[in-house]
Design an enzyme around this catalytic site. Structure first.
Site, mmCIF file in Angstrom:
data_model
loop_
_atom_site.group_PDB
_atom_site.id
_atom_site.type_symbol
_atom_site.label_atom_id
_atom_site.label_comp_id
_atom_site.label_asym_id
_atom_site.label_seq_id
_atom_site.Cartn_x
_atom_site.Cartn_y
_atom_site.Cartn_z
ATOM 1 N N CYS A 13 -1.507 9.463 3.592
ATOM 2 C CA CYS A 13 -1.563 9.009 2.201
ATOM 3 C C CYS A 13 -2.850 9.476 1.553
ATOM 4 O O CYS A 13 -2.926 9.669 0.352
ATOM 5 C CB CYS A 13 -1.462 7.492 2.144
ATOM 6 S SG CYS A 13 -2.733 6.683 3.119
ATOM 7 N N GLU A 71 0.861 -1.191 0.000
ATOM 8 C CA GLU A 71 0.000 0.000 0.000
ATOM 9 C C GLU A 71 0.890 1.230 0.000
ATOM 10 O O GLU A 71 1.724 1.399 0.887
ATOM 11 C CB GLU A 71 -0.952 -0.039 1.195
ATOM 12 C CG GLU A 71 -1.966 -1.172 1.078
ATOM 13 C CD GLU A 71 -2.669 -1.209 -0.271
ATOM 14 O OE1 GLU A 71 -3.032 -0.140 -0.811
ATOM 15 O OE2 GLU A 71 -2.849 -2.318 -0.827
HETATM 16 P P1 NAD Z 1 8.869 4.772 3.296
HETATM 17 O O1 NAD Z 1 8.550 4.059 2.034
HETATM 18 O O2 NAD Z 1 10.026 5.678 3.299
HETATM 19 O O3 NAD Z 1 9.125 3.708 4.486
HETATM 20 C C1 NAD Z 1 8.170 2.716 4.798
HETATM 21 C C2 NAD Z 1 8.872 1.573 5.502
HETATM 22 O O4 NAD Z 1 9.758 0.924 4.589
HETATM 23 C C3 NAD Z 1 9.720 1.995 6.687
HETATM 24 O O5 NAD Z 1 9.596 1.032 7.710
HETATM 25 C C4 NAD Z 1 11.119 1.995 6.103
HETATM 26 O O6 NAD Z 1 12.133 1.842 7.078
HETATM 27 C C5 NAD Z 1 11.058 0.807 5.175
HETATM 28 N N1 NAD Z 1 12.045 0.790 4.091
HETATM 29 C C6 NAD Z 1 12.684 1.859 3.541
HETATM 30 N N2 NAD Z 1 13.461 1.441 2.516
HETATM 31 C C7 NAD Z 1 13.298 0.100 2.418
HETATM 32 C C8 NAD Z 1 13.812 -0.900 1.540
HETATM 33 N N3 NAD Z 1 14.649 -0.587 0.553
HETATM 34 N N4 NAD Z 1 13.417 -2.180 1.715
HETATM 35 C C9 NAD Z 1 12.543 -2.506 2.699
HETATM 36 N N5 NAD Z 1 12.033 -1.614 3.568
HETATM 37 C C10 NAD Z 1 12.392 -0.324 3.419
HETATM 38 O O7 NAD Z 1 7.528 5.540 3.740
HETATM 39 P P2 NAD Z 1 7.284 6.467 5.007
HETATM 40 O O8 NAD Z 1 7.991 7.765 4.815
HETATM 41 O O9 NAD Z 1 7.524 5.717 6.260
HETATM 42 O O10 NAD Z 1 5.717 6.693 4.901
HETATM 43 C C11 NAD Z 1 5.142 7.654 4.060
HETATM 44 C C12 NAD Z 1 4.623 7.007 2.790
HETATM 45 O O11 NAD Z 1 3.684 5.982 3.115
HETATM 46 C C13 NAD Z 1 3.863 7.983 1.911
HETATM 47 O O12 NAD Z 1 4.195 7.764 0.567
HETATM 48 C C14 NAD Z 1 2.412 7.634 2.171
HETATM 49 O O13 NAD Z 1 1.532 7.998 1.127
HETATM 50 C C15 NAD Z 1 2.496 6.149 2.343
HETATM 51 N N6 NAD Z 1 1.367 5.597 3.078
HETATM 52 C C16 NAD Z 1 0.475 4.842 2.393
HETATM 53 C C17 NAD Z 1 -0.644 4.337 3.043
HETATM 54 C C18 NAD Z 1 -1.660 3.494 2.310
HETATM 55 O O14 NAD Z 1 -2.471 2.847 2.959
HETATM 56 N N7 NAD Z 1 -1.656 3.487 0.999
HETATM 57 C C19 NAD Z 1 -0.827 4.604 4.398
HETATM 58 C C20 NAD Z 1 0.134 5.361 5.081
HETATM 59 C C21 NAD Z 1 1.230 5.856 4.400
#
Ligand code: NAD
Length: 539
Positions: A326, A292
């Site tokens: 999001c 997501e």
């Molecule tokens: P992010 O993608 O930077 O990080 C999300 C998670 O992934 C964190 O735990 C991070 O440490 C981990 N991560 C980072 N790089 C990785 C890799 N290469 N491999 C595996 N894991 C990795 O996102 P964020 O800044 O924590 O959250 C904000 C984003 O989340 C926004 O884009 C927002 O729109 C989205 N979001 C989506 C929903 C939804 O339901 N669609 C809900 C909440 C947030």
């Protein structure tokens, strides 16, 4: 072992919101803030196979409103600890997959009750660690309880489901069995609800989990895992690792990790999708990904709309939690004939937003960290060349060094401008002019995303067309595009917003299971042994 079934549980209802205008609730929140403040800065261990463990590298989680304040100290897991966590989860799976659905569901229900008892304490942690004001923190805690209660019931419902067709001479059964070890990788912005929701969904289906929370919200996850232990979590069923991309990649690629439940940015989601698709040596299954991701969510405002309601909805959806949802509205698509009036209405409302320390419960607060702060300010500079700045546009100076940025609105933005296409994830709204309803729908659908959207209109015809043609996973008619409620608004997006897994919906748990069809010829063995069914590890 618990003996309840679905019928013995009260029907699911969403957790009520707290009324902080009541003196009692206000006092409870103030007390919780004081208590949590006295607990800031403590160290937390990793949890592998039920054992607390450490690494050589500690990192600090800090308060975005005053970055010198340490919320918790956490150990960054090594690659070898990440592998140990997967092994521990694999061992725990052997027993957990055989536990009855009622037992797994009861773990979630006990956890829900404990979160309820600590509602204000969790609100206070959310306020300090990610900068949520009271109402936003309250909604996050309420959603966490909702996920736990909802998935407990859904697990029992799935367990009781019947195979619709019985062939003559056969007993036909379709059971949903767990997948195995899952990597759960949540974002920082709903650090309790989404983290707990993905974990609970995996576990209640009989899977075991390696949970790697965001480094921006590790303390909340540590507190939740402690609570799961109190609720009776068996050893190794949930393993907690902290760290960034390296740890994340290690668990995503591990040959024994069967599925990845991820919520976060498009960039990382697509990387996980790609890595999970590459088969590793000794891997014995195709990995499943539940991804997501981000959004560029729009609210269409038509000339026949209640313009005051529309302006209220747009401002709330754009600037609630500083646009860091999001589902946040980052584009308002407004009919030409009411465009100036609408911009004025938005400007008036934005001028009234108070900004300040989340613990003091202001309307807006800081963005999460220095990187986000710089990213949002860079986009504001881009916006100045792409539209007309009508509100905000600057950082808010403060003596604590908090990452505050003014609620910012650009008018006259072209649909293809960068600030109208790219997810900014901060307090920036682009207002776009539409020449007709067809044009408004084209603009709304004209990004790579498809998460949430809304329309304000009094025309039944337009609402019906939006229902059919506005291509988003979560569409709202005459209300804002944020604030999805578990059960009522199953949540997940189209296109580059993700795999549309619909968290909080009736199909969500099936993503964490695989269906096994069993056909038995009747009359060969006289008596069917129900215990044998339990041993098969299904629901
Ligand atoms: P992010 O993608 O930077 O990080 C999300 C998670 O992934 C964190 O735990 C991070 O440490 C981990 N991560 C980072 N790089 C990785 C890799 N290469 N491999 C595996 N894991 C990795 O996102 P964020 O800044 O924590 O959250 C904000 C984003 O989340 C926004 O884009 C927002 O729109 C989205 N979001 C989506 C929903 C939804 O339901 N669609 C809900 C909440 C947030």
């Amino acid at each position: 072992m618990p003996t309840f079934d679905l019928k013995s549980l009260p029907p699911f209802t969403n957790e009520p919101f707290t009324d902080f205008s009541s003196p009692e609730q206000h006092r409870a929140m103030m007390d919780a803030l004081a208590q949590v403040r006295s607990e800031l800065g403590k160290p937390y261990d990793l949890l592998v196979g039920g054992h607390r463990t450490q690494s050589a590298k500690l990192f600090d989680s800090t308060n975005p409103a005053r970055p010198s304040e340490v919320i918790g100290k956490h150990f960054e897991a090594t690659v070898s600890q990440a592998s140990q966590a997967v092994e521990a989860a694999t061992q725990a799976f052997a027993a957990w997959k055989h536990t009855a659905a009622a037992e797994r569901a009861s773990l979630l229900l006990r956890a829900a009750q404990l979160v309820r008892e600590r509602h204000f304490i969790f609100c206070a942690w959310l306020t300090f660690e990610v900068g949520k004001n009271w109402a936003e923190a309250d909604a996050d805690v309420g959603e966490c309880i909702d996920f736990l209660e909802f998935y407990a019931r859904e697990a029992l419902r799935l367990d009781a489901s019947k195979t619709p067709i019985q062939l003559p001479g056969e007993r036909n059964l379709l059971r949903h069995v767990p997948l195995g070890v899952g990597a759960v990788i949540p974002p920082w912005n709903f650090p309790l609800a989404i983290m707990a929701g993905m974990t609970a969904a995996a576990v209640v289906c009989g899977n075991t989990v390696v949970l790697k929370p965001s480094p921006d919200a590790p303390t909340i996850a540590a507190k939740f895992v402690e609570l799961l232990e109190e609720a009776g979590l068996p050893l190794g069923v949930v393993n907690l690792l902290h760290g960034g991309p390296e740890v994340g990649r290690t668990i995503v690629e591990h040959p024994k990790v069967h599925f990845i439940a991820f919520t976060g940015s498009k960039k990382v989601g697509l990387e996980i999708h790609e890595r999970a698709a590459r088969t590793q040596p000794d891997q014995q299954f195709i990995k499943r990904t539940i991804l997501e991701m981000g959004g560029k969510d729009a609210i269409i405002v038509e000339e026949d709309a209640d313009i005051h309601a529309a302006a209220d909805g747009v401002v709330a959806a754009a600037f609630g939690f500083n646009g860091q949802k999001c589902s946040a509205c980052s584009r308002a698509i407004v009919s030409d004939s009411i465009y100036e009036l609408f911009c004025e209405q938005v400007r008036e409302r934005v001028a009234k937003l108070t900004s300040g320390e989340p613990a003091d419960n202001r309307a807006t607060g800081p963005v999460i960290n220095k990187v986000a702060y710089q990213r949002v300010l860079d986009y504001i500079e881009v916006g100045k060349s792409e539209g007309q700045l009508i509100a905000g546009g600057k950082p808010i100076e403060n003596e604590d060094g908090g990452y505050y940025i003014e609620a910012t609105v650009f008018a006259d933005v072209a649909p293809q401008a960068r600030v109208a296409q790219e997810e900014i994830f901060g307090p920036v709204l682009a207002v776009i002019r539409s020449s007709s309803f067809d044009n408004a729908l084209d603009i709304a659908n004209g990004t790579e995303y498809g998460l949430t959207g809304a329309i304000y209109s009094t025309s039944r015809e337009k609402l019906n067309r939006a229902r059919d043609e506005f291509h988003v996973g979560n569409l709202y008619l005459n209300r804002k595009c944020t604030g999805a409620m578990v059960g009522a608004h199953p949540f997940g997006g189209f296109n580059m917003s993700g795999t549309d897994s619909k968290a909080g919906g009736p199909d969500y748990l099936t993503l964490f299971t695989q269906a096994k069809s069993v056909a038995e010829k009747i009359g060969v063995v006289s008596e069917h042994d129900e215990r044998e069914e339990e041993q098969m590890g299904g629901f």
